[in-house]
Every structure is written in C-alpha cells, then in structure tokens.
Design a protein around this motif. Structure first.
Motif, mmCIF file in Angstrom:
data_model
loop_
_atom_site.group_PDB
_atom_site.id
_atom_site.type_symbol
_atom_site.label_atom_id
_atom_site.label_comp_id
_atom_site.label_asym_id
_atom_site.label_seq_id
_atom_site.Cartn_x
_atom_site.Cartn_y
_atom_site.Cartn_z
ATOM 1 N N ASP A 1 0.835 -1.209 0.000
ATOM 2 C CA ASP A 1 0.000 0.000 0.000
ATOM 3 C C ASP A 1 0.866 1.255 0.000
ATOM 4 O O ASP A 1 0.593 2.222 -0.732
ATOM 5 N N VAL A 2 1.873 1.252 0.855
ATOM 6 C CA VAL A 2 2.773 2.409 0.938
ATOM 7 C C VAL A 2 3.521 2.592 -0.380
ATOM 8 O O VAL A 2 3.711 3.715 -0.860
ATOM 9 N N ALA A 3 3.951 1.471 -0.979
ATOM 10 C CA ALA A 3 4.679 1.543 -2.250
ATOM 11 C C ALA A 3 3.813 2.193 -3.329
ATOM 12 O O ALA A 3 4.283 3.046 -4.097
ATOM 13 N N ARG A 4 2.528 1.798 -3.399
ATOM 14 C CA ARG A 4 1.628 2.392 -4.394
ATOM 15 C C ARG A 4 1.431 3.883 -4.118
ATOM 16 O O ARG A 4 1.405 4.701 -5.041
ATOM 17 N N GLU A 5 1.267 4.221 -2.855
ATOM 18 C CA GLU A 5 1.047 5.626 -2.486
ATOM 19 C C GLU A 5 2.246 6.493 -2.851
ATOM 20 O O GLU A 5 2.089 7.633 -3.319
ATOM 21 N N ALA A 6 3.451 5.951 -2.632
ATOM 22 C CA ALA A 6 4.667 6.735 -2.873
ATOM 23 C C ALA A 6 5.186 6.588 -4.301
ATOM 24 O O ALA A 6 6.091 7.335 -4.709
ATOM 25 N N GLY A 7 4.644 5.616 -5.045
ATOM 26 C CA GLY A 7 5.095 5.417 -6.411
ATOM 27 C C GLY A 7 6.477 4.797 -6.503
ATOM 28 O O GLY A 7 7.262 5.131 -7.400
ATOM 29 N N VAL A 8 6.766 3.891 -5.569
ATOM 30 C CA VAL A 8 8.068 3.211 -5.565
ATOM 31 C C VAL A 8 7.819 1.719 -5.388
ATOM 32 O O VAL A 8 6.684 1.266 -5.214
ATOM 33 N N SER A 9 8.896 0.945 -5.370
ATOM 34 C CA SER A 9 8.781 -0.492 -5.174
ATOM 35 C C SER A 9 8.682 -0.820 -3.695
ATOM 36 O O SER A 9 9.115 -0.041 -2.840
ATOM 37 N N PRO A 10 8.131 -1.998 -3.326
ATOM 38 C CA PRO A 10 8.099 -2.419 -1.928
ATOM 39 C C PRO A 10 9.495 -2.488 -1.311
ATOM 40 O O PRO A 10 9.670 -2.192 -0.121
ATOM 41 N N ALA A 11 10.496 -2.875 -2.110
ATOM 42 C CA ALA A 11 11.870 -2.937 -1.583
ATOM 43 C C ALA A 11 12.362 -1.560 -1.179
ATOM 44 O O ALA A 11 13.044 -1.397 -0.163
ATOM 45 N N THR A 12 11.995 -0.548 -1.968
ATOM 46 C CA THR A 12 12.390 0.817 -1.628
ATOM 47 C C THR A 12 11.711 1.275 -0.347
ATOM 48 O O THR A 12 12.314 1.959 0.496
ATOM 49 N N VAL A 13 10.454 0.894 -0.165
ATOM 50 C CA VAL A 13 9.745 1.225 1.075
ATOM 51 C C VAL A 13 10.476 0.623 2.276
ATOM 52 O O VAL A 13 10.694 1.279 3.295
ATOM 53 N N SER A 14 10.863 -0.630 2.170
ATOM 54 C CA SER A 14 11.557 -1.310 3.262
ATOM 55 C C SER A 14 12.858 -0.603 3.609
ATOM 56 O O SER A 14 13.179 -0.378 4.775
ATOM 57 N N LYS A 15 13.620 -0.229 2.570
ATOM 58 C CA LYS A 15 14.889 0.467 2.819
ATOM 59 C C LYS A 15 14.658 1.826 3.468
ATOM 60 O O LYS A 15 15.374 2.226 4.386
ATOM 61 N N ALA A 16 13.644 2.536 2.982
ATOM 62 C CA ALA A 16 13.389 3.881 3.504
ATOM 63 C C ALA A 16 12.963 3.858 4.965
ATOM 64 O O ALA A 16 13.409 4.680 5.769
ATOM 65 N N LEU A 17 12.098 2.914 5.310
ATOM 66 C CA LEU A 17 11.558 2.890 6.674
ATOM 67 C C LEU A 17 12.495 2.229 7.669
ATOM 68 O O LEU A 17 12.375 2.453 8.870
ATOM 69 N N ASN A 18 13.419 1.406 7.178
ATOM 70 C CA ASN A 18 14.364 0.733 8.074
ATOM 71 C C ASN A 18 15.746 1.372 8.063
ATOM 72 O O ASN A 18 16.681 0.836 8.663
ATOM 73 N N ASP A 19 15.850 2.541 7.390
ATOM 74 C CA ASP A 19 17.123 3.265 7.322
ATOM 75 C C ASP A 19 18.249 2.389 6.791
ATOM 76 O O ASP A 19 19.361 2.370 7.333
ATOM 77 N N THR A 20 17.973 1.638 5.732
ATOM 78 C CA THR A 20 18.988 0.805 5.099
ATOM 79 C C THR A 20 19.094 1.187 3.619
ATOM 80 O O THR A 20 18.272 1.945 3.094
ATOM 81 N N GLY A 21 20.102 0.641 2.959
ATOM 82 C CA GLY A 21 20.244 0.874 1.528
ATOM 83 C C GLY A 21 20.683 2.283 1.197
ATOM 84 O O GLY A 21 20.824 3.149 2.068
ATOM 85 N N GLN A 22 20.907 2.525 -0.085
ATOM 86 C CA GLN A 22 21.336 3.833 -0.573
ATOM 87 C C GLN A 22 20.185 4.462 -1.362
ATOM 88 O O GLN A 22 19.925 4.087 -2.505
ATOM 89 N N LEU A 23 19.515 5.394 -0.718
ATOM 90 C CA LEU A 23 18.390 6.088 -1.345
ATOM 91 C C LEU A 23 18.630 7.586 -1.294
ATOM 92 O O LEU A 23 19.288 8.100 -0.385
ATOM 93 N N ARG A 24 18.070 8.286 -2.268
ATOM 94 C CA ARG A 24 18.129 9.741 -2.212
ATOM 95 C C ARG A 24 17.301 10.228 -1.023
ATOM 96 O O ARG A 24 16.235 9.672 -0.731
#
Length: 338
Positions: free
Chosen positions: A14-37
């Motif tokens: 649901d969050v991925a659709r709302e933000a227009g990103v992939s579920p993996a990007t949502v996970s990285k953003a909310l868990n402070d992991t990965g390299q995101l802008r």
C-alpha cells in the motif's frame, strides 16, 4: 446492528503504491537501510504517515538481528530516583525506536539475577543499572552491555553516570555566603549513606574556602521530616548563638526544619535561611516557605546513561565515571517572598 468490519492493516505494498516506488524501496526507507536519495526516503515516510502504516516489529527484529529493547534495572522500589532516570533514558532512546523495560529488583540479589536471565533470554540489547543510593555497587553478572546510573559500578572499567554532589554542595554554600550567612549548620541523613557524608564533609570544606567554620558538627539522622524537626529543636534549643542558615541533606529534612522553625516563631529566611537537596516537587512546593534546593538533574543522568549505552551497544566503549552538574534552584527559603 451489524458490527463494522475490522480495519484492514496497511501493508508495505500500500505504501509503495502511495509513494510510487517499489516495496523494496519502502523497506529500505523505513528501516534506514540501503542507498536512497534523501527526497525518496522522505517521500516514502510521508506516504507511510498518511496511510497510518506501522512497521512490523517482529519482522524488523528478524531482519536486523536486533530486538530494539533495553532495560532499566533498579533497586529503588519507591521510584523516587529511578523513575526520573528512566524518563530521561526514554527521551534519548525514543529516537532509535528503542523499547524500555523497568525491572525492580527491590535490592534482592536473587530477584536481580532472575531479571538478568530473562533479559538475556529475550535478547535485550543492554541495561541501565540504577538504585536509590550513591554507593558504588558490584557489577551485574550477565553478558549484557551495561551502563550504571546514579549508583556507580565498583569496577572502574565500567561506564557510570552519577550526580555531582560536591558541585551541588558548592552551589549551596556559595549561595548562602553571598547572602551574608556566616553561621551555617548542617542536618542530614544517616552517616552510613555516602551521599549524607559527602554533603556534610564537602559543606565544611567549602565553608573553609570562605574562611568560615560550620556552626557545630553536622547532625546525622534519617531522611525524614520528623528528623528535620527533631534536629532543629536540638539546634535552636541549646547554645547561646543560633545559626543563620541551615543546610539540609534532603528536601524531606528541610521541610521538617522549616515547620519546626515556624512553630518556634523563627522567621525563614529573615532569621535563618534553609536549603534542601534533590528538588523533589512534593517537598519543595509543600514547604512554607518554598525551598531553595539543588536539582541533581536525574533526567539528564538517565539521558546520558542511555546515550552511553547506545555507544556501548555499537561497540564504542567509554569506561569511567561521568558526573552530571547539578542546578541550584533559588526560592523563598533563602531569598524571601519575591
């Protein structure tokens, strides 16, 4: 009436659709992991907030190998000192979404070991060890990162955060001397308590730096209003000269002192100024007049202990004792009605 259908749990999709990103990007953003802008991370978080998304704590723990939980282990069953310390610790830990447990051992070594075993079983990440007295205590017997607050560890290799009683007494003595008080008596708690001895001994030493001697020997008794009244009667009932100030080792004692002085027709602070210690609102506000006292900043002790515990969990050791500077809170018992 038909009961309303239960509200559906918002998912990562649901969050991925709302933000227009992939579920993996949502996970990285909310868990402070990965390299995101930063803008992408912020956009995902705003979408999650709009939808009321709640992270799965269990899944988060399984993915990270962490439980995001620490404990405050205390022997202070009343909570007079441990609760403010825990609140200060929570303020520091909340930013990392850490959960804080309060475990009261009631000064029972067996109960303490019971809690430590349970914390290990539940994979708590660390523990803040505190109590109701300032005497150094034996280190805990558990393989947990630990920081000691208020009551320091007896092991100098451990990390401890304690109130600076010597600095507190210095503030009181300098305050009284600045007000022109020269005959300063001291009423405090049991001689078996380190805090009572420290406050009495350092008070005499600080008076000496001003070329003054204490007005009689320090009176040791109990941390109670009853002792404050009894000790005051002894002070003003004997000797040709009254003190012009009474330093008290606690606010409870000071409240008893002001009560007895008022009953005997002695004006506070016109005749005798009175100071307390601890800035316990129940006592300082209930005293007449309100008490000048020392705030040991228990919340800051808890906050600093939590910061040091987070460092220790991250592998950054900071051994030794850190003292938190207290604050003088001036009120009517030395300054008069303002």
């Amino acid at each position: 009436m038909t009961p309303p259908a239960p509200k559906r749990r918002v998912t990562v999709n649901d969050v991925a659709r709302e933000a227009g990103v992939s579920p993996a990007t949502v996970s990285k953003a909310l868990n402070d992991t990965g390299q995101l802008r930063p803008a992408t991370r912020q956009s995902v978080r705003e979408a999650a907030e709009r939808l009321g998304f709640v992270l799965d704590g269990v899944g988060r723990s399984l993915a990270s190998g962490r439980t995001y939980s620490v404990a405050v282990l205390t022997g202070d069953a009343i909570g007079r000192f441990s609760i403010p310390i825990m609140l200060g610790a929570e303020n520091a830990l909340a930013a990392g979404k850490m959960l804080v447990f309060l475990c009261d051992s009631r000064d029972d070594p067996l109960r303490e070991q019971h809690y430590l075993r349970n914390l290990l079983e539940r994979r708590a990440e660390g523990v803040i060890v505190t109590g109701r007295r300032t005497e150094p205590r034996a280190p805990i017997d558990a393989a947990l990162p630990a920081v000691y607050a208020f009551a320091p560890s007896a092991d100098p290799a451990d990390c401890s955060v304690i109130p600076d009683d010597e600095a507190g007494v210095t503030l009181v003595v300098d305050h009284l001397v600045a007000l022109g008080r020269t005959r300063v008596a001291h009423i405090t708690g049991p001689a078996s308590h380190l805090s009572a001895r420290t406050r009495a001994e350092w008070g005499a030493a600080r008076l000496a730096t001003h070329g003054l001697e204490p007005h009689g020997a320090a009176l040791f008794g109990e941390w109670s209003e009853a002792w404050g009244r009894a000790a005051t009667e002894a002070l003003i009932g004997h000797g040709p000269t009254l003190p012009d100030a009474i330093m008290c080792g606690s606010d409870q004692i000071a409240r008893g002192v002001t009560e007895r002085l008022r009953e005997r027709g002695v004006r506070v602070p016109a005749d005798i100024a009175v100071t307390g210690y601890d800035d316990w609102d129940v006592m300082v506000d209930g005293s007449r007049p309100t008490l000048t006292t020392i705030n040991p900043r228990l919340g800051q002790i808890g906050r600093r202990a939590a910061e040091l515990l987070l460092d220790k969990i991250a592998g950054r050791e900071r051994p030794g004792i850190e003292r938190i500077a207290p604050q003088l809170v001036s009120r009517a018992s030395t300054l008069g009605e303002l």
